[in-house]
Design a protein around this motif. Structure first.
Motif, PDB file in Angstrom:
ATOM      1  N   MET A   1      14.454   5.136 -10.592  1.00 11.50           N
ATOM      2  CA  MET A   1      13.425   4.524  -9.761  1.00 11.50           C
ATOM      3  C   MET A   1      13.586   4.951  -8.304  1.00 11.50           C
ATOM      4  N   ALA A   2      14.823   4.968  -7.826  1.00  5.47           N
ATOM      5  CA  ALA A   2      15.075   5.381  -6.445  1.00  5.47           C
ATOM      6  C   ALA A   2      14.600   6.812  -6.219  1.00  5.47           C
ATOM      7  N   ARG A   3      14.891   7.674  -7.163  1.00  9.38           N
ATOM      8  CA  ARG A   3      14.499   9.078  -7.024  1.00  9.38           C
ATOM      9  C   ARG A   3      12.977   9.220  -7.042  1.00  9.38           C
ATOM     10  N   LEU A   4      12.309   8.479  -7.912  1.00  7.62           N
ATOM     11  CA  LEU A   4      10.848   8.524  -7.958  1.00  7.62           C
ATOM     12  C   LEU A   4      10.235   8.136  -6.612  1.00  7.62           C
ATOM     13  N   LEU A   5      10.707   7.028  -6.048  1.00  6.89           N
ATOM     14  CA  LEU A   5      10.159   6.565  -4.783  1.00  6.89           C
ATOM     15  C   LEU A   5      10.465   7.544  -3.652  1.00  6.89           C
ATOM     16  N   GLU A   6      11.671   8.105  -3.661  1.00  2.00           N
ATOM     17  CA  GLU A   6      12.030   9.074  -2.625  1.00  2.00           C
ATOM     18  C   GLU A   6      11.118  10.296  -2.678  1.00  2.00           C
ATOM     19  N   VAL A   7      10.899  10.810  -3.884  1.00  2.00           N
ATOM     20  CA  VAL A   7      10.027  11.981  -4.045  1.00  2.00           C
ATOM     21  C   VAL A   7       8.609  11.656  -3.599  1.00  2.00           C
ATOM     22  N   GLY A   8       8.104  10.486  -4.006  1.00  2.00           N
ATOM     23  CA  GLY A   8       6.742  10.108  -3.636  1.00  2.00           C
ATOM     24  C   GLY A   8       6.571   9.946  -2.136  1.00  2.00           C
ATOM     25  N   LEU A   9       7.511   9.294  -1.488  1.00  2.00           N
ATOM     26  CA  LEU A   9       7.434   9.107  -0.040  1.00  2.00           C
ATOM     27  C   LEU A   9       7.525  10.446   0.696  1.00  2.00           C
ATOM     28  N   GLN A  10       8.419  11.311   0.243  1.00  2.00           N
ATOM     29  CA  GLN A  10       8.574  12.602   0.910  1.00  2.00           C
ATOM     30  C   GLN A  10       7.308  13.439   0.768  1.00  2.00           C
ATOM     31  N   ARG A  11       6.680  13.391  -0.381  1.00  2.00           N
ATOM     32  CA  ARG A  11       5.424  14.133  -0.564  1.00  2.00           C
ATOM     33  C   ARG A  11       4.328  13.576   0.346  1.00  2.00           C
ATOM     34  N   ALA A  12       4.315  12.261   0.502  1.00  2.00           N
ATOM     35  CA  ALA A  12       3.313  11.639   1.382  1.00  2.00           C
ATOM     36  C   ALA A  12       3.535  12.029   2.840  1.00  2.00           C
ATOM     37  N   ILE A  13       4.796  12.159   3.241  1.00  2.00           N
ATOM     38  CA  ILE A  13       5.098  12.617   4.604  1.00  2.00           C
ATOM     39  C   ILE A  13       4.612  14.044   4.791  1.00  2.00           C
ATOM     40  N   GLU A  14       4.887  14.894   3.812  1.00  2.00           N
ATOM     41  CA  GLU A  14       4.567  16.313   3.935  1.00  2.00           C
ATOM     42  C   GLU A  14       3.067  16.572   3.952  1.00  2.00           C
ATOM     43  N   ASP A  15       2.283  15.791   3.215  1.00  2.00           N
ATOM     44  CA  ASP A  15       0.834  16.050   3.186  1.00  2.00           C
ATOM     45  C   ASP A  15       0.052  15.213   4.200  1.00  2.00           C
TER      46      ASP A  15
ATOM     47  N   ALA B   1       0.825  -1.208   0.000  1.00  2.00           N
ATOM     48  CA  ALA B   1       0.000   0.000   0.000  1.00  2.00           C
ATOM     49  C   ALA B   1       0.861   1.261   0.000  1.00  2.00           C
ATOM     50  N   LEU B   2       1.977   1.243   0.752  1.00  2.00           N
ATOM     51  CA  LEU B   2       2.856   2.409   0.796  1.00  2.00           C
ATOM     52  C   LEU B   2       3.580   2.594  -0.532  1.00  2.00           C
ATOM     53  N   LEU B   3       3.981   1.508  -1.144  1.00  2.00           N
ATOM     54  CA  LEU B   3       4.609   1.581  -2.471  1.00  2.00           C
ATOM     55  C   LEU B   3       3.640   2.207  -3.478  1.00  2.00           C
ATOM     56  N   LYS B   4       2.401   1.788  -3.426  1.00  2.00           N
ATOM     57  CA  LYS B   4       1.362   2.346  -4.310  1.00  2.00           C
ATOM     58  C   LYS B   4       1.165   3.837  -4.033  1.00  2.00           C
ATOM     59  N   LEU B   5       1.111   4.213  -2.750  1.00  2.00           N
ATOM     60  CA  LEU B   5       0.946   5.620  -2.388  1.00  2.00           C
ATOM     61  C   LEU B   5       2.101   6.464  -2.911  1.00  2.00           C
ATOM     62  N   ALA B   6       3.328   5.969  -2.739  1.00  2.00           N
ATOM     63  CA  ALA B   6       4.501   6.718  -3.205  1.00  2.00           C
ATOM     64  C   ALA B   6       4.465   6.926  -4.714  1.00  2.00           C
ATOM     65  N   LEU B   7       4.093   5.894  -5.438  1.00  2.00           N
ATOM     66  CA  LEU B   7       4.018   6.015  -6.897  1.00  2.00           C
ATOM     67  C   LEU B   7       2.928   6.993  -7.307  1.00  2.00           C
ATOM     68  N   GLU B   8       1.795   6.951  -6.618  1.00  2.00           N
ATOM     69  CA  GLU B   8       0.703   7.877  -6.928  1.00  2.00           C
ATOM     70  C   GLU B   8       1.127   9.323  -6.703  1.00  2.00           C
ATOM     71  N   LYS B   9       1.922   9.562  -5.675  1.00  2.00           N
ATOM     72  CA  LYS B   9       2.343  10.926  -5.355  1.00  2.00           C
ATOM     73  C   LYS B   9       3.279  11.506  -6.403  1.00  2.00           C
TER      74      LYS B   9
END
Length: 298
Positions: free
Chosen positions: A224-238, A46-54
């Motif tokens: 891929m690493a950069r994509l996941l990092e950006v997605g996770l960071q956006r999820a933390i911020e919102d 679910a978190l992987l999906k959230l990061a990709l969506e972000k």
């Protein structure tokens, strides 16, 4: 004029690369569940999906039916075969072999350990009040797990098992005193259909060592690493990261009540130097749990 022309060309190249990333469909393959109904896979998926969506990219997620055990998954990822994302507890060797996205996906819960023991073992009834008392007893862990080396470095006489099944059997046969399990693993294991009813969670005690579970990719898969990092960071911020975290772990944390347990702090000699230990947003703190769970639900 030449520097401006070079800068203009470089900008075009970067824009083109960005547009390709956005337009491509990213196929994200990861290890399949170890067995049908394996609850441990649901949150990382679910978190992987959230990061990709972000990130806003188009993606397709695929769970590998041929890669399940962690040791094989890490090997296949290192060799760039079958899977391109694996979640695992970090250590120096794994960060040398692979490329970590250094955002702890379970907020460090992998390092909060509660103790399983057979109800007939003296350890189960023993009131533990000090580290010296705990070191008298022998835990069991997987032979190639980072936890084994951490426990040994802190003075425990660790019995090594080939895998989780063998470790659980050693506890059932009373050949080990206790089995430290992460708080994110222990309740589903205790309630599993094939669980030994005589193996129980020892009340009042926990272990803690600083460690993280990360998403890892192949060392060459920087995009891929950069994509996941950006997605996770956006999820933390919102706030959506915390919302998902407590959706999956809030009830479990209420039941285990780490803030009511005496916990012993262990050193982790395997902790890589780049672990973001001082970023409070990344880590679970038992004392703050109730307030954060309430905020996440709102």
């Amino acid at each position: 004029m030449m520097p401006k022309k070079i800068l203009f060309i470089a900008s075009l190249v970067l824009c083109s690369a960005f547009l390709k990333v956005q337009a491509a469909t990213w196929v994200v393959s990861y290890p399949g569940a170890l067995y049908e109904g394996d609850e441990r896979h649901k949150y990382p998926e679910a978190l992987l999906k959230l990061a990709l969506e972000k990130t806003g990219v188009r993606y397709e997620m695929r769970a590998s039916s041929r890669v399940k055990y962690q040791s094989k998954a890490l090997r296949q990822l290192r060799e760039n075969l079958e899977v391109n994302v694996v979640w695992s507890m970090t250590d120096k060797q794994r960060e040398s072999d692979l490329l970590p996205i250094r955002i702890p996906i379970t907020k460090g819960l992998i390092g909060w350990r509660v103790l399983l023991s057979h109800k007939s073992k003296p350890f189960y009834e023993k009131e533990i009040t000090s580290m010296e008392e705990l070191l008298v007893y022998s835990p069991v862990q997987g032979v190639d797990w980072p936890d084994t080396k951490i426990l040994q470095a802190n003075g425990f006489n660790v019995l090594a098992a080939q895998n989780h099944v063998e470790a659980a059997n050693l506890i059932s046969r009373q050949q080990a005193d206790f089995y430290p399990r992460s708080v994110i693993e222990v309740l589903p294991e205790l309630s599993a259909e094939n669980a030994d009813p005589d193996v129980l969670l020892k009340p009042g005690v926990a272990l803690h060592y600083k460690t993280a579970m990360y998403f890892f990719v192949n060392k060459r898969n920087v995009t891929m690493a950069r994509l996941l990092e950006v997605g996770l960071q956006r999820a933390i911020e919102d706030g959506s990261f915390d919302a998902l975290f407590y959706e999956y772990h809030g009830e479990m944390l209420d039941k285990i009540a780490l803030d009511e347990r005496l916990h012993f702090e262990l050193e982790n000699p395997l902790l890589p130097i780049n672990t973001p230990v001082y970023d409070a947003d990344y880590w679970y703190q038992p004392a703050q749990s109730a307030a954060k769970r309430e905020d996440a639900r709102q």
